[in-house]
Motif scaffolding. Structure first.
Motif, PDB file in Angstrom:
ATOM      1  N   GLU A   1       0.833  -1.202   0.000  1.00  0.00           N
ATOM      2  CA  GLU A   1       0.000   0.000   0.000  1.00  0.00           C
ATOM      3  C   GLU A   1       0.867   1.250   0.000  1.00  0.00           C
ATOM      4  OE1 GLU A   1      -3.757   1.717   2.541  1.00  0.00           O
ATOM      5  OE2 GLU A   1      -3.224  -0.386   2.758  1.00  0.00           O
TER       6      GLU A   1
ATOM      7  N   GLN B   1       2.234   1.715  -3.450  1.00  0.00           N
ATOM      8  CA  GLN B   1       1.262   2.238  -4.396  1.00  0.00           C
ATOM      9  C   GLN B   1       1.058   3.740  -4.180  1.00  0.00           C
ATOM     10  OE1 GLN B   1      -1.650  -0.350  -5.583  1.00  0.00           O
ATOM     11  NE2 GLN B   1      -2.888   1.161  -6.633  1.00  0.00           N
TER      12      GLN B   1
ATOM     13  N   HIS C   1      -0.856   3.929   3.722  1.00  0.00           N
ATOM     14  CA  HIS C   1      -1.028   4.840   2.603  1.00  0.00           C
ATOM     15  C   HIS C   1      -0.491   6.225   2.960  1.00  0.00           C
ATOM     16  CE1 HIS C   1      -3.213   7.181  -0.488  1.00  0.00           C
ATOM     17  NE2 HIS C   1      -3.009   6.096  -1.208  1.00  0.00           N
TER      18      HIS C   1
ATOM     19  N   ASN D   1      -2.531  -3.425  -4.428  1.00  0.00           N
ATOM     20  CA  ASN D   1      -3.226  -3.764  -3.198  1.00  0.00           C
ATOM     21  C   ASN D   1      -3.934  -5.098  -3.272  1.00  0.00           C
ATOM     22  OD1 ASN D   1      -2.308  -1.522  -1.950  1.00  0.00           O
ATOM     23  ND2 ASN D   1      -4.084  -0.275  -2.474  1.00  0.00           N
TER      24      ASN D   1
END
Lengths: 329, 329
Positions: A73, A76, A291, B67
């Motif tokens: 995460e 990303q 995140h 994810n």
DNA sequence: GTATACAGTGTTATCGATAACAATATGAGG
DNA sequence: CCTCATATTGTTATCGATAACACTGTATAC
């Protein structure tokens, strides 16, 4: 590029400028260039551009593993933030190994990234030397490094566990076990244990440390862990596990031994993995916003690249953690 | 590099050769070069090397998301395989969006990757055109593409669901519902539904399609899904869900309605996500070896780059799926 | 002893773009 | 009508490596 230039009767410099939209080019010229580029299917060579401009538009990031949802995460988030600024993320997996990290850093630096982001604390001497010589911004995320190389963005495992223990103690638990890993010096687990011990000492409670064999602790270590705890401290009212998967394993073991959770024995985890949400009972745990770590790190990197690193900002950015109370404790 | 060469009194060409260990250099010379390189902390510039040799040593890969543990596992396998051959993986996230994919392909091609790997089926015209012009090997993985661009490595969702339904029918289920998504043309869910319908037809059973609102179906859609199924076909004995999270949601809903799984109603999923393993009862599902997809794709890419693409090998490599029977069906 | 092969190293041109500076055109101001 | 600032475009050198070919010296074969 020359083909495009010739097709329009301009110089290749004009084409270059039109494509980069950063220097003055007549609007008509730019339009014509873009049209010709599309018509010819010309794809600029970023390699040549990077060599010439000495800007690779790469940012390297090393994470322990993609299979850990926390890190994927974060990765990303990094990728998304960088992409929006035209930067390409170069990702590598250290597999929690400082030697592999060194090899990856070597490989990455050959690509001349504009900045590099590391995840593990604990780097080899050579790694540190290379990073220092590279003269690019270095960031460490997730763990707060003991010997920071550059800036860092993360949270303190020790502090998080400390706060967690105090919050659980407020719910009335008094005979609290920490179930962790053996031989885990320098790992996150060890930092969490330290936080547990600090909180227990502050609260004037009895420290109860149980350790299963080796990191990483997994679901299947739950049964052995539970047995160990029950034989050492049969009257415990709460087991705090070093991570959620282990907590889940302990809860499963409780079920097969007909121990009701949390009534007879409460169980808590760490990390807020998916398993903590889908478990029955849901696992009380510490949530980390992976995140946000990625986003804030990316922001810090972008600031550094734009040289907007205000002196006010702390070199170590500590993000808050969140305690998620579910049914298990 | 010149510094290293001067320090040794050799030409930079010799340094270059010594570092690449692919041309003849005297052993003594090489040793001296490596020593000087280490002493000076010289880091070769891969950008310049790539420009000159016209080999970027990049392989680009686009996946829908990191994810999703399936894709992150595939990505990690790709990265590991490539790294062992000195290739760097350039990763991008399409977020299941063909337009975003096009933008990413554009960005990737500027880096002159030696090959490119895509995951989604369904590309824009421009994407196809660019890939064609790039004249590099193109691979598609996971889904078997309807209009393949190059070679592909994956499995057939339709075939997998077909086999799954037949295996479940053999266990005695007869009133089998497929609980999927609405408006899912072109998605994996639609392919699975097709497999369900084909198997049901072969078996001479009644097709029972229930669809919840919109992809993607998640855990929280379980309750609504179960209600929908029970109102349309109260006598069903098995609900096959389009994915594991949905199946988990259905099982949870069964629990709160005091429906016993699998005795009164069986439930099956697809994908073998972690939730399928930790659920109680464990979810019967279709397992896909995401790591193998990455590994086999990487192998195919390496073969193509080495020009070892034997004509014998199929252009579409179909990997087997595995049916994992647990307690829920 | 001479021709030939090859190992080891050097020289030069080049990869495809951009930086830095030069040149030209255009219009404003007086 | 001339000067100067500005907008636009062109020219040349360069980024840091490698490819291709050239060169030298030693070993081998006969």
């Amino acid at each position: 590029m020359r083909d495009v230039a010739n097709a329009l009767g301009v110089s290749s410099m004009t084409v270059s400028r039109a494509l980069r939209r950063d220097t003055s080019v007549a609007p008509d010229t730019r339009a014509a260039v873009l049209k010709a580029v599309a018509a010819l299917g010309y794809v600029p060579d970023q390699t040549a551009g990077s060599l010439s401009s000495r800007r690779s538009r790469f940012v390297a990031a090393l994470i322990p593993s993609l299979n850990n949802p926390h890190f994927s995460e974060t990765a990303q988030a990094l990728s998304t933030e960088f992409e929006a600024r035209g930067l390409q993320l170069l990702l590598g997996y250290t597999n929690y190994d400082a030697v592999k990290e060194e090899a990856l850093v070597t490989a990455m630096l050959r690509r001349k990234p504009e900045a590099i982001v590391l995840t593990n604390d604990g780097h080899t001497k050579a790694t540190r030397a290379m990073l220092h010589r590279a003269k690019i911004p270095v960031f460490e995320m997730w763990d707060l490094p003991k010997k920071p190389i550059g800036r860092s963005v993360g949270f303190s495992n020790t502090q998080a566990m400390h706060d967690f223990v105090r919050a659980l103690a407020e719910k009335g638990y008094r005979r609290i076990v920490f179930l962790g890993e053996r031989d885990d010096e320098g790992t996150r687990g060890a930092a969490r244990r330290a936080g547990y011990l600090a909180a227990i000492a502050e609260l004037g409670l009895e420290p109860r440390l149980s350790n299963i064999i080796r990191p990483p602790a997994t679901m299947s270590d739950g049964a052995a862990g539970l047995d160990l705890v029950l034989s050492e401290w049969p009257d415990s009212d709460l087991i705090i596990c070093v991570s959620d998967p282990l907590a889940f394993g302990v809860i499963m073991a409780c079920r097969s031994r007909a121990i009701s959770v949390p009534e007879t024995l409460a169980v808590a985890g760490f990390g807020d993995f998916e398993v903590a949400r889908v478990s029955h009972p849901g696992i009380t745990t510490v949530s980390i916003d992976a995140h946000a770590i990625g986003q804030r790190t990316a922001q810090a990197v972008l600031d550094a690249l734009a040289d907007r690193t205000s002196a006010r900002e702390p070199r170590n950015l500590i993000l808050p953690i969140q305690i998620t109370m579910r049914e298990s404790a």
